[in-house]
Design an enzyme around this catalytic site. Structure first.
Site, PDB file in Angstrom:
ATOM      1  N   LYS A 125      18.390 -17.661 -75.904  1.00 23.42           N
ATOM      2  CA  LYS A 125      18.635 -17.938 -74.487  1.00 23.42           C
ATOM      3  C   LYS A 125      17.981 -16.867 -73.625  1.00 23.42           C
ATOM      4  O   LYS A 125      18.064 -15.670 -73.926  1.00 23.42           O
ATOM      5  CB  LYS A 125      20.147 -17.994 -74.242  1.00 23.42           C
ATOM      6  CG  LYS A 125      20.553 -18.345 -72.805  1.00 23.42           C
ATOM      7  CD  LYS A 125      22.065 -18.409 -72.696  1.00 23.42           C
ATOM      8  CE  LYS A 125      22.522 -18.784 -71.296  1.00 23.42           C
ATOM      9  NZ  LYS A 125      23.998 -18.880 -71.200  1.00 23.42           N
TER      10      LYS A 125
ATOM     11  N   SER B 232      25.419 -23.142 -69.085  1.00 23.27           N
ATOM     12  CA  SER B 232      24.144 -22.560 -68.725  1.00 23.27           C
ATOM     13  C   SER B 232      23.167 -22.459 -69.905  1.00 23.27           C
ATOM     14  O   SER B 232      21.971 -22.244 -69.705  1.00 23.27           O
ATOM     15  CB  SER B 232      24.370 -21.156 -68.149  1.00 23.27           C
ATOM     16  OG  SER B 232      24.944 -20.285 -69.134  1.00 23.27           O
TER      17      SER B 232
ATOM     18  N   SER C  37      29.675 -22.463 -71.078  1.00 24.45           N
ATOM     19  CA  SER C  37      28.223 -22.529 -71.234  1.00 24.45           C
ATOM     20  C   SER C  37      27.727 -22.718 -72.654  1.00 24.45           C
ATOM     21  O   SER C  37      26.520 -22.879 -72.865  1.00 24.45           O
ATOM     22  CB  SER C  37      27.587 -21.265 -70.639  1.00 24.45           C
ATOM     23  OG  SER C  37      27.795 -21.224 -69.249  1.00 24.45           O
TER      24      SER C  37
END
Length: 433
Positions: free
Chosen positions: A81, A150, A174
């Site tokens: 990420k 996210s 997330s």
């Protein structure tokens, strides 16, 4: 490599690939090449990656194939990420403020993965500073729908077969929500189980590192390395857990399909031998989601001080709105909110008195049309309490998009949660066949 072989290799779960790599029955180069070919086929539509380091990954794979086994992740490609600092790759945190930023160091979690033999294939898209302003990623099952957030790129990359494992973080929902929307397994361990050094902070008391994979064994493998907890990989000792069916105070916000999916899974697990009990949460939980939201806002106001003070024009309107809300929360109100979380935490022994795991919704329903990241409602309470949470895909809804369930364990019960989750996964998969 033939397209059929590449398709097969790219579809392997991480745990399946790891066994072949450890036995030298599969080369790291072949696996990385298969993932690159899947990337070339799917990425134009899915847009899961912020940067992709194919040539560097192939070079590392060849070096691993020529040398000794490095560790439990030897030869496994991973996505990281874009909230994690990553040596040799840009780290933009989902913001134009950091468009040219590149750290010379790895975040601790990334360094641990590399030391265990993982190959970083690239950086996956994150929303802006892990908040609610979406990136370009689309849902792999239907590009008109959101992948969640996210950790949108990580979940989508695994779901699209572009990588078997990916790193994510969760502050509200997330990991669990994008895993639910994209139809993969997502695991958020107990708070502070995995080091956060080198990760752009959003909320100091909430941010948690986790993983995406195609099975419970996959996420156990990856998180065990990042947590320096080899026992988390020992999943073959778990029997049927005691399961608490927990509809939560937010049940009315779940779609009919999500409600039916949860009830059907509970019935199937009971038939498979699980002890099933109904769990009603104490009154301290009734407003815990809104308390979590306030704490997250207050801590984001602190963590993003430089960005809001010196780069406000580069912040999205949704983030500016969050920060405006945060400006109304003072130190004393935040301390009171933390006390309310502590009061709910004190009731957890009662919640888990007759069960090992809670079975509860992961999300309000299928992935929404459009790119809004979705409602984090069904994960906020568990994130506030720092509990281990595991999403398992269980089927599809009326739009043909994934649905699933969330398993939540007591704080620190990560191994038991993973073992119970693998038992649930096995029973649900067996009943599909």
């Amino acid at each position: 490599m033939s397209s059929a072989l590449a398709q097969d290799l790219a579809s392997l779960s991480a745990s399946q690939a790891a066994r072949l790599l450890q036995a030298r029955e599969l080369s790291a180069e072949a696996l990385v090449q298969a993932c690159i070919e899947r990337y070339q086929a799917r990425e134009p539509a899915v847009r899961a990656w912020r940067s992709h380091a194919a040539e560097a990954a192939l070079a590392q794979a060849r070096a691993l194939d020529a040398g000794p086994l490095r560790g439990p992740l030897h030869g496994l490609p991973i996505g990281v990420k874009d909230l994690f600092d990553t040596r040799g790759l840009p780290s933009g945190y989902g913001s134009p403020i950091y468009a040219e930023h590149q750290s010379g160091h790895d975040a601790a979690a990334v360094a641990l993965c590399r030391a265990a033999g993982a190959i970083v294939l690239g950086k996956t898209v994150t929303t802006e500073f892990a908040t609610f302003h979406p990136g370009p990623t689309r849902n792999p099952h239907n590009p008109a729908h959101t992948p969640g957030g996210s950790s949108s790129g990580s979940a989508a990359a695994v779901a699209a077969g572009m990588v078997p494992l990916a790193l994510g973080t969760q502050t509200a929902a997330s990991i669990i929500r994008p895993a639910a929307y994209c139809g993969v397994v997502g695991f958020k361990p107990s708070f502070a189980s995995i080091p956060r050094a080198g990760i752009k902070s959003l909320a100091e008391s909430l941010d948690t590192v986790g993983a995406f994979g195609r099975s419970v064994a996959d996420v156990a493998l990856l998180t065990s390395v990042m947590a320096s907890a080899p026992p988390w990989r020992a999943l073959d000792h778990g029997g049927a857990p005691r399961i608490g069916l927990c509809r939560t105070p937010y049940w009315e916000h779940a779609s009919p399909a999500a409600q039916q999916q949860l009830e059907a899974c509970a019935a199937r697990l009971s038939l498979a031998g699980a002890v099933l009990v109904e769990v009603s949460l104490p009154p301290e939980f009734d407003t815990l989601a809104s308390v979590h939201d306030a704490i997250m806002c207050f801590e984001a106001w602190q963590a993003l001080a430089d960005e809001r003070l010196n780069h406000a024009e580069a912040l999205s309107e949704p983030l500016q709105a969050l920060l405006r809300r945060a400006s109304a929360i003072d130190f004393e109100q935040n301390r009171y909110n933390q006390q309310r979380v502590a009061a709910a935490r004190a009731r957890l022994p009662e919640v888990f008195a007759h069960c090992d795991l809670l079975l509860t919704p992961s999300a309000c329903g299928e992935a929404e049309l459009g790119m809004a990241t979705g409602n984090p409602l069904f994960s906020r309470s568990w994130s506030a309490l720092g509990l281990p949470s595991l999403h398992l895909p269980t089927g599809t809804g009326p739009s043909g998009l994934p649905l699933g369930v969330q398993l939540v364990g007591p704080a620190g019960s990560d191994l038991a949660t993973l073992r119970g989750g693998q038992w649930v996964e096995h029973q649900l998969n067996r009943q599909k066949d």
